[in-house]
Design a protein around this motif. Structure first.
Motif, PDB file in Angstrom:
ATOM      1  N   GLY A 111     167.155  -3.338   4.327  1.00 18.84           N
ATOM      2  CA  GLY A 111     166.528  -2.024   4.465  1.00 18.84           C
ATOM      3  C   GLY A 111     165.219  -1.840   3.721  1.00 18.84           C
ATOM      4  N   PHE A 112     164.760  -2.912   3.051  1.00 17.42           N
ATOM      5  CA  PHE A 112     163.499  -2.810   2.324  1.00 17.42           C
ATOM      6  C   PHE A 112     162.466  -3.755   2.932  1.00 17.42           C
ATOM      7  CE2 PHE A 112     166.795  -1.359  -0.492  1.00 17.42           C
ATOM      8  CZ  PHE A 112     166.244  -0.200  -1.035  1.00 17.42           C
ATOM      9  N   CYS A 113     161.212  -3.325   2.916  1.00 19.17           N
ATOM     10  CA  CYS A 113     160.147  -4.105   3.535  1.00 19.17           C
ATOM     11  C   CYS A 113     159.924  -5.430   2.801  1.00 19.17           C
ATOM     12  CB  CYS A 113     158.860  -3.284   3.544  1.00 19.17           C
ATOM     13  SG  CYS A 113     157.458  -4.193   4.200  1.00 19.17           S
ATOM     14  N   CYS A 116     155.969  -5.244   1.352  1.00 18.85           N
ATOM     15  CA  CYS A 116     155.547  -4.337   0.276  1.00 18.85           C
ATOM     16  C   CYS A 116     156.715  -3.753  -0.518  1.00 18.85           C
ATOM     17  CB  CYS A 116     154.672  -3.217   0.837  1.00 18.85           C
ATOM     18  SG  CYS A 116     155.577  -2.029   1.827  1.00 18.85           S
ATOM     19  N   GLY A 117     157.928  -3.959  -0.034  1.00 21.72           N
ATOM     20  CA  GLY A 117     159.095  -3.551  -0.805  1.00 21.72           C
ATOM     21  C   GLY A 117     159.558  -2.113  -0.654  1.00 21.72           C
ATOM     22  N   ALA A 131     164.746  -5.184  11.765  1.00 20.38           N
ATOM     23  CA  ALA A 131     163.412  -5.026  11.169  1.00 20.38           C
ATOM     24  C   ALA A 131     163.405  -5.473   9.708  1.00 20.38           C
ATOM     25  CB  ALA A 131     162.961  -3.569  11.266  1.00 20.38           C
ATOM     26  N   THR A 132     162.369  -6.245   9.354  1.00 23.07           N
ATOM     27  CA  THR A 132     162.244  -6.676   7.962  1.00 23.07           C
ATOM     28  C   THR A 132     160.965  -6.129   7.333  1.00 23.07           C
ATOM     29  OG1 THR A 132     161.165  -8.709   8.691  1.00 23.07           O
ATOM     30  CG2 THR A 132     163.539  -8.821   8.269  1.00 23.07           C
ATOM     31  N   LYS A 138     154.279  -3.747   9.597  1.00 25.81           N
ATOM     32  CA  LYS A 138     154.475  -4.263  10.949  1.00 25.81           C
ATOM     33  C   LYS A 138     153.210  -4.090  11.784  1.00 25.81           C
ATOM     34  CE  LYS A 138     156.695  -6.010  14.336  1.00 25.81           C
ATOM     35  NZ  LYS A 138     156.894  -7.463  14.279  1.00 25.81           N
ATOM     36  N   THR A 139     152.587  -2.926  11.653  1.00 24.85           N
ATOM     37  CA  THR A 139     151.360  -2.655  12.394  1.00 24.85           C
ATOM     38  C   THR A 139     150.263  -3.632  11.988  1.00 24.85           C
ATOM     39  OG1 THR A 139     151.995  -0.334  12.408  1.00 24.85           O
ATOM     40  CG2 THR A 139     149.740  -0.816  13.044  1.00 24.85           C
TER      41      THR A 139
END
Ligand SMILES: [Zn+2]
Length: 150
Positions: A111-113, A116-117, A131-132, A138-139
């Protein structure tokens, strides 16, 4: 002429009806245990659907190829199958991503990017449980991919 056609339906896209949106309780922490359980259930259900589809299509393709006496028909059919196989390939990759997401749930790292975290967000994860990256990262990634054509 063959009467049955290879099925065209795919479950590469997660169907909206296969889960109930998570209802947050007040003051609930992001990626609390009930949330992790929620996503685990979605991912397991999705993986199950994908695996069943991969199996049933392969079986169907084998049956069909044996039932075509004419070489020209077989050639057409094989072309169709190669398309089908590419879809299967996407599905297998997706199953791999689902497995990675499940591992992250296990390690409490879901659940965290990756970049960038920050929190990816429950609604975004419900739409894309594998999604990671957060929407911003993502963009940026997509812009880079377009530029470098990778
Ligand atoms: Zn990010």
């Amino acid at each position: 002429m063959p009467t049955k056609k290879a099925k065209k339906k795919t479950v590469v896209e997660l169907s909206r009806s296969s889960y109930t949106p998570y209802a947050l309780t007040e003051g609930e922490e992001y990626m609390s245990n009930p949330q992790l359980e929620h996503f685990k259930a979605i991912l397991l259900h999705w993986r199950q659907q994908l695996m069943e589809e991969v199996d049933s299509t392969l079986q169907l393709m084998q049956d069909e190829i044996y039932n075509l006496p004419d070489a020209a028909d077989r050639a057409t059919q094989e072309e169709e199958f190669s398309l089908e196989l590419r879809t299967r390939d996407r599905e297998r990759k997706l199953i791999r991503k689902i497995n990675q997401a499940l591992e992250r749930i296990q390690k409490n790292d879901y659940g965290f990017c990756d970049s960038c975290g920050i929190e990816i967000g429950i609604r975004r994860l419900e739409a894309r449980p594998t999604a990671t990256l957060c929407i911003d990262c993502k963009t940026i990634e997509e812009i880079k991919e377009k530029q470098w054509g990778t």
